[in-house]
Design a protein around this motif. Structure first.
Motif, PDB file in Angstrom:
ATOM      1  N   LEU A  58       0.830  -1.214   0.000  1.00 63.47           N
ATOM      2  CA  LEU A  58       0.000   0.000   0.000  1.00 63.47           C
ATOM      3  C   LEU A  58       0.858   1.256   0.000  1.00 63.47           C
ATOM      4  CD1 LEU A  58      -2.675  -1.095   2.623  1.00 63.47           C
ATOM      5  CD2 LEU A  58      -2.960  -1.012   0.134  1.00 63.47           C
ATOM      6  N   TRP A  59       2.012   1.192   0.624  1.00 64.19           N
ATOM      7  CA  TRP A  59       2.902   2.343   0.764  1.00 64.19           C
ATOM      8  C   TRP A  59       3.635   2.685  -0.531  1.00 64.19           C
ATOM      9  CZ3 TRP A  59       8.229   2.303   0.157  1.00 64.19           C
ATOM     10  CH2 TRP A  59       8.896   3.465   0.577  1.00 64.19           C
ATOM     11  N   ARG A  60       3.909   1.684  -1.364  1.00 68.23           N
ATOM     12  CA  ARG A  60       4.707   1.904  -2.574  1.00 68.23           C
ATOM     13  C   ARG A  60       4.164   3.082  -3.392  1.00 68.23           C
ATOM     14  NH1 ARG A  60       5.086  -2.194  -6.671  1.00 68.23           N
ATOM     15  NH2 ARG A  60       2.930  -1.649  -6.891  1.00 68.23           N
ATOM     16  N   PRO A  61       5.035   3.932  -3.893  1.00 65.20           N
ATOM     17  CA  PRO A  61       4.576   5.039  -4.742  1.00 65.20           C
ATOM     18  C   PRO A  61       3.811   4.550  -5.972  1.00 65.20           C
ATOM     19  CG  PRO A  61       6.874   5.355  -4.133  1.00 65.20           C
ATOM     20  CD  PRO A  61       6.478   3.981  -3.656  1.00 65.20           C
ATOM     21  N   GLU A  62       4.119   3.340  -6.450  1.00 66.55           N
ATOM     22  CA  GLU A  62       3.451   2.789  -7.634  1.00 66.55           C
ATOM     23  C   GLU A  62       2.004   2.385  -7.360  1.00 66.55           C
ATOM     24  OE1 GLU A  62       7.771   1.266  -7.623  1.00 66.55           O
ATOM     25  OE2 GLU A  62       6.188   1.601  -6.175  1.00 66.55           O
ATOM     26  N   THR A  63       1.633   2.253  -6.096  1.00 63.26           N
ATOM     27  CA  THR A  63       0.264   1.863  -5.754  1.00 63.26           C
ATOM     28  C   THR A  63      -0.591   3.127  -5.677  1.00 63.26           C
ATOM     29  OG1 THR A  63       1.078  -0.046  -4.515  1.00 63.26           O
ATOM     30  CG2 THR A  63      -1.201   0.623  -4.116  1.00 63.26           C
ATOM     31  N   ALA A  64      -1.453   3.300  -6.646  1.00 65.06           N
ATOM     32  CA  ALA A  64      -2.311   4.488  -6.698  1.00 65.06           C
ATOM     33  C   ALA A  64      -3.228   4.545  -5.478  1.00 65.06           C
ATOM     34  CB  ALA A  64      -3.148   4.459  -7.976  1.00 65.06           C
ATOM     35  N   LYS A  65      -3.570   5.754  -5.069  1.00 63.24           N
ATOM     36  CA  LYS A  65      -4.402   5.936  -3.882  1.00 63.24           C
ATOM     37  C   LYS A  65      -5.737   5.202  -4.004  1.00 63.24           C
ATOM     38  CE  LYS A  65      -6.550   9.219  -0.780  1.00 63.24           C
ATOM     39  NZ  LYS A  65      -6.696  10.590  -0.330  1.00 63.24           N
ATOM     40  N   ASP A  66      -6.391   5.287  -5.161  1.00 63.83           N
ATOM     41  CA  ASP A  66      -7.685   4.617  -5.299  1.00 63.83           C
ATOM     42  C   ASP A  66      -7.545   3.095  -5.199  1.00 63.83           C
ATOM     43  OD1 ASP A  66      -6.378   4.683  -7.838  1.00 63.83           O
ATOM     44  OD2 ASP A  66      -8.286   4.279  -8.844  1.00 63.83           O
ATOM     45  N   VAL A  67      -6.434   2.567  -5.698  1.00 65.82           N
ATOM     46  CA  VAL A  67      -6.179   1.126  -5.573  1.00 65.82           C
ATOM     47  C   VAL A  67      -5.944   0.770  -4.107  1.00 65.82           C
ATOM     48  CG1 VAL A  67      -4.531  -0.728  -6.128  1.00 65.82           C
ATOM     49  CG2 VAL A  67      -5.316   0.839  -7.924  1.00 65.82           C
ATOM     50  N   ALA A  68      -5.120   1.555  -3.422  1.00 61.09           N
ATOM     51  CA  ALA A  68      -4.826   1.287  -2.009  1.00 61.09           C
ATOM     52  C   ALA A  68      -6.101   1.308  -1.176  1.00 61.09           C
ATOM     53  CB  ALA A  68      -3.822   2.309  -1.480  1.00 61.09           C
ATOM     54  N   VAL A  69      -6.934   2.319  -1.367  1.00 58.05           N
ATOM     55  CA  VAL A  69      -8.177   2.419  -0.591  1.00 58.05           C
ATOM     56  C   VAL A  69      -9.107   1.257  -0.929  1.00 58.05           C
ATOM     57  CG1 VAL A  69     -10.245   3.827  -0.191  1.00 58.05           C
ATOM     58  CG2 VAL A  69      -7.991   4.914  -0.257  1.00 58.05           C
ATOM     59  N   SER A  70      -9.153   0.877  -2.190  1.00 62.47           N
ATOM     60  CA  SER A  70      -9.984  -0.257  -2.593  1.00 62.47           C
ATOM     61  C   SER A  70      -9.522  -1.551  -1.916  1.00 62.47           C
ATOM     62  CB  SER A  70      -9.936  -0.414  -4.115  1.00 62.47           C
ATOM     63  OG  SER A  70     -10.525  -1.626  -4.509  1.00 62.47           O
ATOM     64  N   LEU A  71      -8.209  -1.756  -1.853  1.00 62.88           N
ATOM     65  CA  LEU A  71      -7.670  -2.955  -1.200  1.00 62.88           C
ATOM     66  C   LEU A  71      -7.955  -2.934   0.301  1.00 62.88           C
ATOM     67  CD1 LEU A  71      -4.270  -3.233  -3.106  1.00 62.88           C
ATOM     68  CD2 LEU A  71      -6.351  -4.577  -3.486  1.00 62.88           C
ATOM     69  N   MET A  72      -7.772  -1.769   0.912  1.00 61.63           N
ATOM     70  CA  MET A  72      -8.086  -1.653   2.338  1.00 61.63           C
ATOM     71  C   MET A  72      -9.562  -1.942   2.583  1.00 61.63           C
ATOM     72  SD  MET A  72      -5.815   1.530   3.820  1.00 61.63           S
ATOM     73  CE  MET A  72      -5.643   2.621   2.413  1.00 61.63           C
ATOM     74  N   GLU A  73     -10.415  -1.432   1.697  1.00 66.15           N
ATOM     75  CA  GLU A  73     -11.859  -1.640   1.840  1.00 66.15           C
ATOM     76  C   GLU A  73     -12.217  -3.120   1.734  1.00 66.15           C
ATOM     77  OE1 GLU A  73     -15.954   0.512   0.454  1.00 66.15           O
ATOM     78  OE2 GLU A  73     -14.346   0.384  -1.036  1.00 66.15           O
ATOM     79  N   LYS A  74     -11.567  -3.850   0.839  1.00 57.53           N
ATOM     80  CA  LYS A  74     -11.818  -5.290   0.720  1.00 57.53           C
ATOM     81  C   LYS A  74     -11.539  -5.979   2.059  1.00 57.53           C
ATOM     82  CE  LYS A  74     -10.641  -5.664  -4.169  1.00 57.53           C
ATOM     83  NZ  LYS A  74     -11.681  -6.329  -4.888  1.00 57.53           N
ATOM     84  N   THR A  75     -10.495  -5.533   2.738  1.00 59.30           N
ATOM     85  CA  THR A  75     -10.124  -6.135   4.022  1.00 59.30           C
ATOM     86  C   THR A  75     -11.158  -5.832   5.095  1.00 59.30           C
ATOM     87  OG1 THR A  75      -7.777  -6.008   3.485  1.00 59.30           O
ATOM     88  CG2 THR A  75      -8.345  -6.221   5.816  1.00 59.30           C
ATOM     89  N   VAL A  76     -11.551  -4.578   5.208  1.00 57.10           N
ATOM     90  CA  VAL A  76     -12.415  -4.196   6.346  1.00 57.10           C
ATOM     91  C   VAL A  76     -13.884  -4.494   6.123  1.00 57.10           C
ATOM     92  CG1 VAL A  76     -10.787  -2.450   7.165  1.00 57.10           C
ATOM     93  CG2 VAL A  76     -12.643  -1.754   5.658  1.00 57.10           C
ATOM     94  N   THR A  77     -14.317  -4.673   4.879  1.00 58.49           N
ATOM     95  CA  THR A  77     -15.749  -4.912   4.656  1.00 58.49           C
ATOM     96  C   THR A  77     -16.105  -6.360   4.386  1.00 58.49           C
ATOM     97  OG1 THR A  77     -15.573  -4.393   2.293  1.00 58.49           O
ATOM     98  CG2 THR A  77     -16.140  -2.571   3.784  1.00 58.49           C
ATOM     99  N   SER A  78     -15.162  -7.107   3.775  1.00 56.60           N
ATOM    100  CA  SER A  78     -15.529  -8.480   3.411  1.00 56.60           C
ATOM    101  C   SER A  78     -14.416  -9.496   3.598  1.00 56.60           C
ATOM    102  CB  SER A  78     -15.985  -8.520   1.947  1.00 56.60           C
ATOM    103  OG  SER A  78     -14.895  -8.215   1.086  1.00 56.60           O
ATOM    104  N   GLY A  79     -13.216  -9.046   3.819  1.00 57.01           N
ATOM    105  CA  GLY A  79     -12.093  -9.973   3.904  1.00 57.01           C
ATOM    106  C   GLY A  79     -11.758 -10.621   2.576  1.00 57.01           C
ATOM    107  N   ALA A  80     -12.202  -9.999   1.480  1.00 58.95           N
ATOM    108  CA  ALA A  80     -11.985 -10.558   0.143  1.00 58.95           C
ATOM    109  C   ALA A  80     -10.504 -10.538  -0.228  1.00 58.95           C
ATOM    110  CB  ALA A  80     -12.772  -9.760  -0.896  1.00 58.95           C
TER     111      ALA A  80
END
Length: 195
Positions: A58-80
């Motif tokens: 998530l920290w890598r500069p190559e990871t876009a903010k919208d991608v990072a937030v989407s990945l975090m959301e997968k974790t906190v909402t569904s564990g997908a």
């Protein structure tokens, strides 16, 4: 019906979960290490490494903010499972692929990941009190682990054994956990405080 969380709420929830997991891993590690449950300690080390790999991705500069937030959301909402779209193609992130993305950590993460996997899957590691599983590693693998233990933790032995590994486990989990803390702070500054 619950309302959708905004990116700040998602980030706070994700980082709080990652921090809680890390604190619990450290506490559990200490208790289990004191009780001689070293195989389980290696499994906890691997779990802590999983946290580090995700945070560093998530920290890598190559990871876009919208991608990072989407990945975090997968974790906190569904564990997908973590996946995202890139150039119209679905990218699924496995633990193994995140190890490859984390090469900037110094190379030790691959060694810790590979050895840690032996602890979370039934393997020769689980009979370490009867037979030394380190002896089943290739000469290259033993030398690589010994070199990282020398570089980061002051190991000065010649022929690496499981007893050596057990002795240095608290140092290894501490290194991983301190890296987790660093990335938690960095991600909080970026995604919660907007720094």
């Amino acid at each position: 019906m619950t309302s959708k969380m905004d990116s700040g709420q998602v980030s706070r929830a994700f980082l709080a979960g990652a921090k809680a997991r890390s604190l619990e891993n450290r506490k559990s590690f200490g208790l289990l290490y004191d009780q001689g449950c070293h195989g389980v300690c290696i499994g906890l080390m691997r779990q802590e490494l999983d946290t580090l790999l995700r945070l560093s991705f998530l920290w890598r500069p190559e990871t876009a903010k919208d991608v990072a937030v989407s990945l975090m959301e997968k974790t906190v909402t569904s564990g997908a499972r973590w996946s995202y779209q890139e150039n119209g193609k679905k990218i699924t992130l496995s633990d193994k692929s995140m190890v490859a993305f984390a090469h900037f950590l110094g190379g030790w993460e691959q060694v810790a990941y590979d050895f840690g996997c032996k602890a979370i899957h039934l393997s020769d590691l689980h009979a370490y009190q009867v037979s030394d599983p380190v002896k089943n590693l290739s000469e290259h693998e033993r030398q690589e682990i010994a070199q990282y233990l020398k570089n980061y933790h002051g190991y000065d032995g010649e022929d690496l054994t499981m007893d050596d590994m057990v002795f240095y486990l608290p140092n290894v989990i501490e290194k991983i956990s301190s890296n987790v803390e660093f990335y938690l702070e960095q991600l909080e500054a970026r995604y919660v405080h907007g720094g």
